[in-house]
Design an enzyme around this catalytic site. Sequence first.
Site, short mmCIF file in Angstrom:
data_model
loop_
_atom_site.label_atom_id
_atom_site.label_comp_id
_atom_site.label_asym_id
_atom_site.label_seq_id
_atom_site.Cartn_x
_atom_site.Cartn_y
_atom_site.Cartn_z
N GLU A 107 -0.38 -3.69 -6.77
CA GLU A 107 0.53 -4.79 -6.51
C GLU A 107 -0.15 -5.85 -5.66
OE1 GLU A 107 3.49 -2.56 -4.47
OE2 GLU A 107 2.43 -2.69 -2.58
N CYS A 120 -1.71 -11.47 -0.57
CA CYS A 120 -2.00 -10.11 -0.11
C CYS A 120 -2.43 -9.30 -1.33
CB CYS A 120 -0.75 -9.51 0.53
SG CYS A 120 -0.94 -7.79 1.05
N CYS A 127 -4.44 5.23 -2.35
CA CYS A 127 -5.26 5.18 -1.13
C CYS A 127 -5.52 6.62 -0.69
CB CYS A 127 -4.52 4.42 -0.03
SG CYS A 127 -5.50 4.18 1.47
N CYS A 131 -2.14 7.94 5.64
CA CYS A 131 -1.33 7.62 6.83
C CYS A 131 0.13 7.96 6.51
CB CYS A 131 -1.47 6.15 7.20
SG CYS A 131 -3.20 5.67 7.52
N CYS A 134 2.93 5.26 5.58
CA CYS A 134 2.63 4.27 4.54
C CYS A 134 2.93 4.84 3.17
CB CYS A 134 1.16 3.89 4.65
SG CYS A 134 0.57 2.84 3.29
N GLY A 182 -4.56 0.39 -0.73
CA GLY A 182 -5.95 0.81 -0.63
C GLY A 182 -6.61 0.51 0.69
N GLU A 183 -7.75 1.16 0.89
CA GLU A 183 -8.57 0.96 2.08
C GLU A 183 -9.80 0.14 1.62
OE1 GLU A 183 -8.74 1.14 5.36
OE2 GLU A 183 -10.84 0.55 5.19
N SER A 216 -8.56 -5.69 6.24
CA SER A 216 -7.81 -4.80 7.13
C SER A 216 -8.27 -3.36 6.90
CB SER A 216 -6.31 -4.93 6.85
OG SER A 216 -5.57 -4.08 7.69
N SER A 239 -6.27 -1.38 11.91
CA SER A 239 -4.93 -0.76 11.97
C SER A 239 -4.98 0.34 13.02
CB SER A 239 -4.57 -0.18 10.60
OG SER A 239 -4.49 -1.23 9.67
N LEU A 240 -4.64 -0.02 14.24
CA LEU A 240 -4.80 0.93 15.36
C LEU A 240 -3.57 1.84 15.49
CD1 LEU A 240 -7.10 1.43 17.38
CD2 LEU A 240 -5.75 0.18 19.06
N HIS A 241 -2.41 1.24 15.67
CA HIS A 241 -1.12 1.94 15.69
C HIS A 241 -0.89 2.90 16.86
CE1 HIS A 241 -0.54 0.00 11.93
NE2 HIS A 241 -1.28 0.82 11.21
N ASN A 315 8.19 -0.71 8.36
CA ASN A 315 8.99 -0.84 7.16
C ASN A 315 9.20 0.59 6.66
OD1 ASN A 315 10.21 -2.11 4.98
ND2 ASN A 315 8.31 -2.28 3.84
N CYS A 358 3.74 -2.83 1.77
CA CYS A 358 3.21 -1.48 1.88
C CYS A 358 3.44 -0.54 0.70
CB CYS A 358 3.77 -0.81 3.12
SG CYS A 358 3.83 -1.91 4.53
#
Length: 371
Positions: A107, A120, A127, A131, A134, A182-183, A216, A239-241, A315, A358
Amino acid sequence: MGLVEIGTRRPARVRPSRHLADLEAADRRAAVADLGQPAYRADQLSRHYFGRLTESADDMTDLPVAVRDTLIEAMLPRLLTATRELTCDRGMTRKTLWRAADGSFVESVLMRYPGRVTMCVSSQAGCGMACPFCATGQAGLTRNLSTAEIVTQVFNGARGLARGEMAGGPGRISNVVFMGMGEPLANYANVLAAIRRLTDPVPDGLGISQRAITVSTVGLVPAIRKLAAEGLSVRLAVSLHAPDDKLRDELVPVNRRWKVAEVLDAAWGYAAATGRRISIEYAMIRDINDQGWRADALAGLLAGRLVHVNLIPLNPTPGSKWTASDPGVAAEFEARLADRGIPVTVRDTRGREIDGACGQLAAAGREDPPA
Ligand code: SAH
């Protein structure tokens, strides 16, 4: 051996066809020469594709009619088919669900803001980073996207905008963020080539500014270091979180391999090499990572650095036990960072009602494949 495939619905693992956008200028000329055509036809095709944003034979009046279809078939094969398109935010957000030739879904989302348009894009089908908050992470990795599959997403957005399909009239893409499925750093070579195609000046590429591209990542340390040495000026988002390894091991499982300190060390190396401010992504998850002490710990890690923090209200994915932080709690978290002099914003979340964030539309697409 074919029997194994009978009755299964797994997409066949065919490699995506080669496309003009996979190739650098010299390789495009070589590919056209292999078709028995003069090499300059590659430049003509590139001007049509990257400059005029067309892949239609009717528009290519400078190419002999007899060779147009051959060139298009060989150099501009259809890689992705839009199977669903959803708009919201009064037509200022458009999300596209794509089906690749092997049946994979990805997407992309186009978001128009006053003064800029951000695309985006996805870099992988699925992926592998797992995580837990996600949607994409839940389904695992299907495969890397090819360079041209990544560029196609942007091409489509650019063409739609140029044609005035988006509310607000004709426009251009100003920013591209690798924040779809994806990463990106796990598909390093194809993502890097895509960045070149997106940022090379017309007619070699789409002419988007390197500074307006954001990669990212979950924090793949060797790849961050490699990217820092490429001599690009793209923005890096991490992406620390969570500021602590105990929680980050859970939220971003690759943290078990590369710890918070190592990830940030690589990020500061990136900032030093490129002069670019690092974006820290922090999804605000209620009662999980939004405590005041974690804001203070985060501030401690980031103080004095070339950095900006994006707080993203979670989200929630279908069936998730987690939800977004209370707005008051998020505001307190933001204030604690700001008090320590750390630039911070709470991200405007676009496209919620079309599952714009996401991986959710592609996940829905898999459960209910469009005809
Ligand atoms: N794999 C890359 C890029 C894709 S995700 C990365 O992890 O950075 C882009 C951003 O959206 C990441 O910061 C990711 O953590 C965040 N994200 C994923 N799922 C989310 C969710 N349900 N709510 C809020 N942010 C989410």
